[in-house]
Design a protein around this motif. Structure first.
Motif, PDB file in Angstrom:
ATOM      1  N   ASP A   1      -3.482  25.219 -97.328  1.00 52.39           N
ATOM      2  CA  ASP A   1      -4.018  24.665 -96.086  1.00 52.39           C
ATOM      3  C   ASP A   1      -3.985  25.775 -95.024  1.00 52.39           C
ATOM      4  O   ASP A   1      -2.952  26.014 -94.388  1.00 52.39           O
ATOM      5  CB  ASP A   1      -3.168  23.469 -95.645  1.00 52.39           C
ATOM      6  CG  ASP A   1      -3.715  22.777 -94.404  1.00 52.39           C
ATOM      7  OD1 ASP A   1      -4.539  23.374 -93.682  1.00 52.39           O
ATOM      8  OD2 ASP A   1      -3.286  21.639 -94.158  1.00 52.39           O
ATOM      9  N   ILE A   2      -5.114  26.448 -94.859  1.00 49.07           N
ATOM     10  CA  ILE A   2      -5.182  27.595 -93.940  1.00 49.07           C
ATOM     11  C   ILE A   2      -4.972  27.142 -92.493  1.00 49.07           C
ATOM     12  O   ILE A   2      -4.341  27.855 -91.700  1.00 49.07           O
ATOM     13  CB  ILE A   2      -6.517  28.352 -94.101  1.00 49.07           C
ATOM     14  CG1 ILE A   2      -6.587  29.019 -95.481  1.00 49.07           C
ATOM     15  CG2 ILE A   2      -6.717  29.385 -92.990  1.00 49.07           C
ATOM     16  CD1 ILE A   2      -5.578  30.135 -95.704  1.00 49.07           C
ATOM     17  N   GLU A   3      -5.490  25.974 -92.131  1.00 48.42           N
ATOM     18  CA  GLU A   3      -5.305  25.485 -90.754  1.00 48.42           C
ATOM     19  C   GLU A   3      -3.817  25.302 -90.447  1.00 48.42           C
ATOM     20  O   GLU A   3      -3.343  25.694 -89.384  1.00 48.42           O
ATOM     21  CB  GLU A   3      -6.065  24.177 -90.542  1.00 48.42           C
ATOM     22  CG  GLU A   3      -7.570  24.322 -90.599  1.00 48.42           C
ATOM     23  CD  GLU A   3      -8.123  25.282 -89.546  1.00 48.42           C
ATOM     24  OE1 GLU A   3      -7.633  25.266 -88.403  1.00 48.42           O
ATOM     25  OE2 GLU A   3      -9.040  26.057 -89.873  1.00 48.42           O
ATOM     26  N   ARG A   4      -3.110  24.725 -91.372  1.00 43.96           N
ATOM     27  CA  ARG A   4      -1.663  24.542 -91.176  1.00 43.96           C
ATOM     28  C   ARG A   4      -0.954  25.907 -91.141  1.00 43.96           C
ATOM     29  O   ARG A   4      -0.064  26.144 -90.318  1.00 43.96           O
ATOM     30  CB  ARG A   4      -1.088  23.685 -92.306  1.00 43.96           C
ATOM     31  CG  ARG A   4       0.369  23.384 -92.124  1.00 43.96           C
ATOM     32  CD  ARG A   4       0.839  22.379 -93.135  1.00 43.96           C
ATOM     33  NE  ARG A   4       2.263  22.519 -93.319  1.00 43.96           N
ATOM     34  CZ  ARG A   4       2.917  22.190 -94.389  1.00 43.96           C
ATOM     35  NH1 ARG A   4       2.277  21.684 -95.416  1.00 43.96           N
ATOM     36  NH2 ARG A   4       4.200  22.357 -94.465  1.00 43.96           N
ATOM     37  N   ALA A   5      -1.361  26.798 -92.023  1.00 45.76           N
ATOM     38  CA  ALA A   5      -0.775  28.143 -92.038  1.00 45.76           C
ATOM     39  C   ALA A   5      -1.045  28.861 -90.720  1.00 45.76           C
ATOM     40  O   ALA A   5      -0.184  29.598 -90.216  1.00 45.76           O
ATOM     41  CB  ALA A   5      -1.330  28.944 -93.217  1.00 45.76           C
ATOM     42  N   LEU A   6      -2.208  28.630 -90.148  1.00 46.95           N
ATOM     43  CA  LEU A   6      -2.550  29.239 -88.857  1.00 46.95           C
ATOM     44  C   LEU A   6      -1.635  28.715 -87.753  1.00 46.95           C
ATOM     45  O   LEU A   6      -1.147  29.487 -86.921  1.00 46.95           O
ATOM     46  CB  LEU A   6      -4.021  28.977 -88.511  1.00 46.95           C
ATOM     47  CG  LEU A   6      -4.514  29.557 -87.191  1.00 46.95           C
ATOM     48  CD1 LEU A   6      -4.364  31.074 -87.164  1.00 46.95           C
ATOM     49  CD2 LEU A   6      -5.976  29.173 -86.974  1.00 46.95           C
ATOM     50  N   GLU A   7      -1.384  27.417 -87.769  1.00 50.45           N
ATOM     51  CA  GLU A   7      -0.471  26.844 -86.778  1.00 50.45           C
ATOM     52  C   GLU A   7       0.935  27.454 -86.921  1.00 50.45           C
ATOM     53  O   GLU A   7       1.583  27.784 -85.925  1.00 50.45           O
ATOM     54  CB  GLU A   7      -0.398  25.326 -86.951  1.00 50.45           C
ATOM     55  CG  GLU A   7      -1.671  24.607 -86.561  1.00 50.45           C
ATOM     56  CD  GLU A   7      -1.671  23.131 -86.940  1.00 50.45           C
ATOM     57  OE1 GLU A   7      -2.711  22.508 -86.770  1.00 50.45           O
ATOM     58  OE2 GLU A   7      -0.625  22.624 -87.401  1.00 50.45           O
ATOM     59  N   GLU A   8       1.394  27.602 -88.155  1.00 51.99           N
ATOM     60  CA  GLU A   8       2.707  28.208 -88.395  1.00 51.99           C
ATOM     61  C   GLU A   8       2.724  29.669 -87.949  1.00 51.99           C
ATOM     62  O   GLU A   8       3.727  30.164 -87.436  1.00 51.99           O
ATOM     63  CB  GLU A   8       3.067  28.094 -89.883  1.00 51.99           C
ATOM     64  CG  GLU A   8       3.324  26.668 -90.313  1.00 51.99           C
ATOM     65  CD  GLU A   8       3.463  26.504 -91.824  1.00 51.99           C
ATOM     66  OE1 GLU A   8       3.669  25.366 -92.258  1.00 51.99           O
ATOM     67  OE2 GLU A   8       3.329  27.502 -92.569  1.00 51.99           O
ATOM     68  N   HIS A   9       1.603  30.342 -88.149  1.00 56.70           N
ATOM     69  CA  HIS A   9       1.498  31.749 -87.730  1.00 56.70           C
ATOM     70  C   HIS A   9       1.619  31.868 -86.205  1.00 56.70           C
ATOM     71  O   HIS A   9       2.352  32.732 -85.706  1.00 56.70           O
ATOM     72  CB  HIS A   9       0.164  32.321 -88.209  1.00 56.70           C
ATOM     73  CG  HIS A   9      -0.128  33.694 -87.723  1.00 56.70           C
ATOM     74  ND1 HIS A   9       0.523  34.816 -88.203  1.00 56.70           N
ATOM     75  CD2 HIS A   9      -0.992  34.144 -86.775  1.00 56.70           C
ATOM     76  CE1 HIS A   9       0.068  35.882 -87.584  1.00 56.70           C
ATOM     77  NE2 HIS A   9      -0.848  35.505 -86.710  1.00 56.70           N
ATOM     78  N   ILE A  10       0.908  30.985 -85.481  1.00 63.29           N
ATOM     79  CA  ILE A  10       0.968  31.015 -84.015  1.00 63.29           C
ATOM     80  C   ILE A  10       2.399  30.734 -83.548  1.00 63.29           C
ATOM     81  O   ILE A  10       2.921  31.408 -82.646  1.00 63.29           O
ATOM     82  CB  ILE A  10      -0.018  29.987 -83.411  1.00 63.29           C
ATOM     83  CG1 ILE A  10      -1.457  30.343 -83.775  1.00 63.29           C
ATOM     84  CG2 ILE A  10       0.170  29.883 -81.887  1.00 63.29           C
ATOM     85  CD1 ILE A  10      -1.980  31.639 -83.226  1.00 63.29           C
ATOM     86  N   LEU A  11       3.047  29.765 -84.183  1.00 62.55           N
ATOM     87  CA  LEU A  11       4.427  29.446 -83.829  1.00 62.55           C
ATOM     88  C   LEU A  11       5.349  30.646 -84.080  1.00 62.55           C
ATOM     89  O   LEU A  11       6.232  30.949 -83.275  1.00 62.55           O
ATOM     90  CB  LEU A  11       4.909  28.219 -84.618  1.00 62.55           C
ATOM     91  CG  LEU A  11       6.300  27.716 -84.277  1.00 62.55           C
ATOM     92  CD1 LEU A  11       6.397  27.324 -82.802  1.00 62.55           C
ATOM     93  CD2 LEU A  11       6.659  26.524 -85.158  1.00 62.55           C
TER      94      LEU A  11
ATOM     95  N   THR B   1       2.998  33.747 -75.386  1.00 65.53           N
ATOM     96  CA  THR B   1       3.523  32.676 -74.547  1.00 65.53           C
ATOM     97  C   THR B   1       2.845  31.375 -74.962  1.00 65.53           C
ATOM     98  O   THR B   1       1.621  31.347 -75.100  1.00 65.53           O
ATOM     99  CB  THR B   1       3.223  32.961 -73.066  1.00 65.53           C
ATOM    100  OG1 THR B   1       3.792  34.221 -72.725  1.00 65.53           O
ATOM    101  CG2 THR B   1       3.799  31.881 -72.175  1.00 65.53           C
ATOM    102  N   PRO B   2       3.625  30.305 -75.169  1.00 65.79           N
ATOM    103  CA  PRO B   2       3.006  29.035 -75.568  1.00 65.79           C
ATOM    104  C   PRO B   2       2.051  28.522 -74.499  1.00 65.79           C
ATOM    105  O   PRO B   2       2.249  28.773 -73.306  1.00 65.79           O
ATOM    106  CB  PRO B   2       4.184  28.079 -75.746  1.00 65.79           C
ATOM    107  CG  PRO B   2       5.404  28.859 -75.504  1.00 65.79           C
ATOM    108  CD  PRO B   2       5.050  30.215 -75.035  1.00 65.79           C
ATOM    109  N   GLU B   3       1.018  27.777 -74.963  1.00 63.52           N
ATOM    110  CA  GLU B   3       0.086  27.167 -74.034  1.00 63.52           C
ATOM    111  C   GLU B   3       0.777  26.026 -73.309  1.00 63.52           C
ATOM    112  O   GLU B   3       1.614  25.339 -73.865  1.00 63.52           O
ATOM    113  CB  GLU B   3      -1.128  26.614 -74.775  1.00 63.52           C
ATOM    114  CG  GLU B   3      -2.043  27.691 -75.262  1.00 63.52           C
ATOM    115  CD  GLU B   3      -3.282  27.114 -75.885  1.00 63.52           C
ATOM    116  OE1 GLU B   3      -4.357  27.314 -75.299  1.00 63.52           O
ATOM    117  OE2 GLU B   3      -3.171  26.464 -76.930  1.00 63.52           O
ATOM    118  N   GLU B   4       0.392  25.831 -72.060  1.00 61.15           N
ATOM    119  CA  GLU B   4       0.974  24.731 -71.281  1.00 61.15           C
ATOM    120  C   GLU B   4       0.034  23.555 -71.263  1.00 61.15           C
ATOM    121  O   GLU B   4      -1.103  23.630 -71.466  1.00 61.15           O
ATOM    122  CB  GLU B   4       1.265  25.214 -69.864  1.00 61.15           C
ATOM    123  CG  GLU B   4       2.317  26.297 -69.875  1.00 61.15           C
ATOM    124  CD  GLU B   4       2.598  26.848 -68.482  1.00 61.15           C
ATOM    125  OE1 GLU B   4       2.243  26.205 -67.493  1.00 61.15           O
ATOM    126  OE2 GLU B   4       3.192  27.915 -68.403  1.00 61.15           O
TER     127      GLU B   4
END
Length: 105
Positions: A83-93, A102-105
């Motif tokens: 799941d590349i979308e999930r992997a992308l979220e983990e990468h951003i984290l 810096t996390p988005e507000e």
């Protein structure tokens, strides 16, 4: 968070595998490194092309790297169920946790 979004196609005239795309990615990365080094004279040789042409060639090589990376993402999704979308979220984290972002507000 500022983003650069690049949409590249799934190549439809090839039957890539994880191994073939990994090898191609290394080849393309090497060509990018060569363009950055050799075309900018970092190897000591004289450069006879314009700075504009150097940047165009570096950009072309960078896009070859990106296309190959995207091709490998398609392979991981289609052949291994990643799941590349999930992997992308983990990468951003991960980038946030390492202090690179810096996390988005």
């Amino acid at each position: 968070m500022k983003k650069k979004i690049v949409a590249l196609p799934r190549l439809n005239k090839l039957s890539p595998t994880m191994e073939s795309t990994a090898l191609k990615l290394m080849e393309e990365t090497g060509e990018l490194a060569q363009a950055i080094g050799k075309l900018r004279g970092l190897n000591g040789e004289r450069v006879d092309i314009s700075q504009d042409e150097v940047m165009k060639q570096i950009t072309r090589e960078l896009l070859d790297v990106a296309q190959t990376a995207v091709s490998m993402m398609f392979v991981l999704e289609e052949q291994y169920g990643v799941d590349i979308e999930r992997a992308l979220e983990e990468h951003i984290l991960k980038l946030i946790n390492k202090g690179y972002l810096t996390p988005e507000e």
